[in-house]
Scaffold this active site. Structure first.
Site, PDB file in Angstrom:
ATOM      1  N   HIS A  42       0.863  -1.185   0.000  1.00 29.91           N
ATOM      2  CA  HIS A  42       0.000   0.000   0.000  1.00 29.91           C
ATOM      3  C   HIS A  42       0.899   1.235   0.000  1.00 29.91           C
ATOM      4  O   HIS A  42       1.145   1.853   1.038  1.00 29.91           O
ATOM      5  CB  HIS A  42      -0.924  -0.010   1.211  1.00 29.91           C
ATOM      6  CG  HIS A  42      -1.892  -1.151   1.218  1.00 29.91           C
ATOM      7  ND1 HIS A  42      -1.517  -2.443   1.562  1.00 29.91           N
ATOM      8  CD2 HIS A  42      -3.211  -1.213   0.896  1.00 29.91           C
ATOM      9  CE1 HIS A  42      -2.580  -3.235   1.456  1.00 29.91           C
ATOM     10  NE2 HIS A  42      -3.607  -2.517   1.059  1.00 29.91           N
ATOM     11  N   ASP A 172       0.933  -1.894   5.047  1.00 29.46           N
ATOM     12  CA  ASP A 172       0.367  -0.857   5.920  1.00 29.46           C
ATOM     13  C   ASP A 172      -0.866  -0.228   5.262  1.00 29.46           C
ATOM     14  O   ASP A 172      -0.844   0.927   4.862  1.00 29.46           O
ATOM     15  CB  ASP A 172       1.416   0.213   6.257  1.00 29.46           C
ATOM     16  CG  ASP A 172       1.948   0.917   5.016  1.00 29.46           C
ATOM     17  OD1 ASP A 172       1.827   0.350   3.911  1.00 29.46           O
ATOM     18  OD2 ASP A 172       2.456   2.045   5.143  1.00 29.46           O
TER      19      ASP A 172
END
EC number: 2.1.1.266
Length: 296
Positions: A42, A172
């Site tokens: 991410h 994350d």
């Protein structure tokens, strides 16, 4: 699902914890000459302006990295190496001085990558993916960095195991979707099955939500069942009281990182730096830190 924008939160206390740990891991992994696959599930936009409208709207950097940078240099000289190394990396993105630019995880990874290392970056947000690609294009990194506008939970699968048999996987997500918590556990399970010797790092917010408190317990179980060492660190800067109706949202009170197959150097580094971060970034009397490990 596209409402989250990390630009509002860049440089906050959670970024300090996440990126300090990321730098410490990468420094150790780079000591071996063999190539590394660096996977960011991410990635976000990659670079952020702390003097821009997004950061100014939230003001979170003021209680995060900017608070650290306001400490006089004379006092910083005795800080633990992990913290000074992190701050030195930030300074390298602001060669003219000041604190305008804050690097996200993709640019932290790239700055510490060697020519033989390869970065695979995943981002689904249409605006952030476009910005990330534009930021990466400025590096003229060629085939060293690849950007994929796709679901990182699924996309990283095809790069495990890497040809070099060395990798760092960072996960994350925003956790705005409740399903993210379960998908993180699934990703970690898959990663250990496909590449049990790789290092993986999960960041998560510690909020008043059952899933947030259950997540590290599930990650411990996954790593323990696989017979792999793990490290779990949390940083709390304030109490988690709920906002009163009509008041500004209180913001994130705490966050954690969970690392599977952590470098042996990570625990002693965090034992030094976490108490100091809790002191420097405290917003009330509830500031605290925790560190636990198993195996290794």
């Amino acid at each position: 699902m596209f409402s989250y924008r990390h630009a509002f939160h860049a440089g906050n206390h959670a970024d300090v914890l996440k990126h300090l740990v990321l730098v410490a891991i990468l420094r150790h992994l780079a000591e071996k000459e063999t190539a590394l696959a660096l996977l960011d599930s991410h990635a976000g936009a990659g670079l952020y302006r702390l003097d821009g409208d997004y950061a100014a709207t939230s003001g979170e950097a003021a209680d995060g990295v900017l608070r650290l940078l306001q400490v006089p240099a004379a006092q910083r000289k005795d800080w633990p190496a992990a913290l000074t190394d992190y701050l030195a990396l930030l300074a390298s993105f602001n060669p003219s001085g000041g604190h305008r630019i804050y690097p996200g995880s993709p640019f932290v990874m790239h700055r510490l990558a060697r020519p033989q290392d390869r970065l695979k970056l995943f981002e689904m947000h249409p605006t952030d993916a476009k910005t990330l690609q534009a930021n990466i294009d400025q590096l003229e990194a060629g085939r060293q960095v690849a950007v994929f506008r796709e679901d990182g939970f699924e996309g990283v699968r095809r790069f495990l195991p890497p040809p070099s048999r060395r990798a760092l996987l960072l996960c994350d997500p925003s956790y705005e979707l409740k399903s993210d918590y379960g998908r993180v556990v699934e990703l970690q399970t898959m990663a250990l099955q496909r590449f049990p010797t790789g290092t993986s790092m999960v960041w998560y917010p510690l909020i008043a939500r059952n899933e947030a408190h259950i997540l590290p317990r599930k990650l411990k179980s996954v790593a323990t069942r696989a017979g792999k060492p793990w490290l779990h660190a949390t940083l709390t800067v304030k109490g988690a009281k709920q906002a009163v109706a009509g008041e500004r949202r209180p913001g994130l009170p705490a966050s954690g990182v969970f690392v599977v197959n952590p470098p042996y150097t990570l625990r002693p580094a965090l034992e030094q730096v976490l108490p100091l971060l809790a002191e420097l970034l405290a917003q009330d009397q509830h500031a605290a830190h925790a560190l636990e490990t198993q195996g290794g």
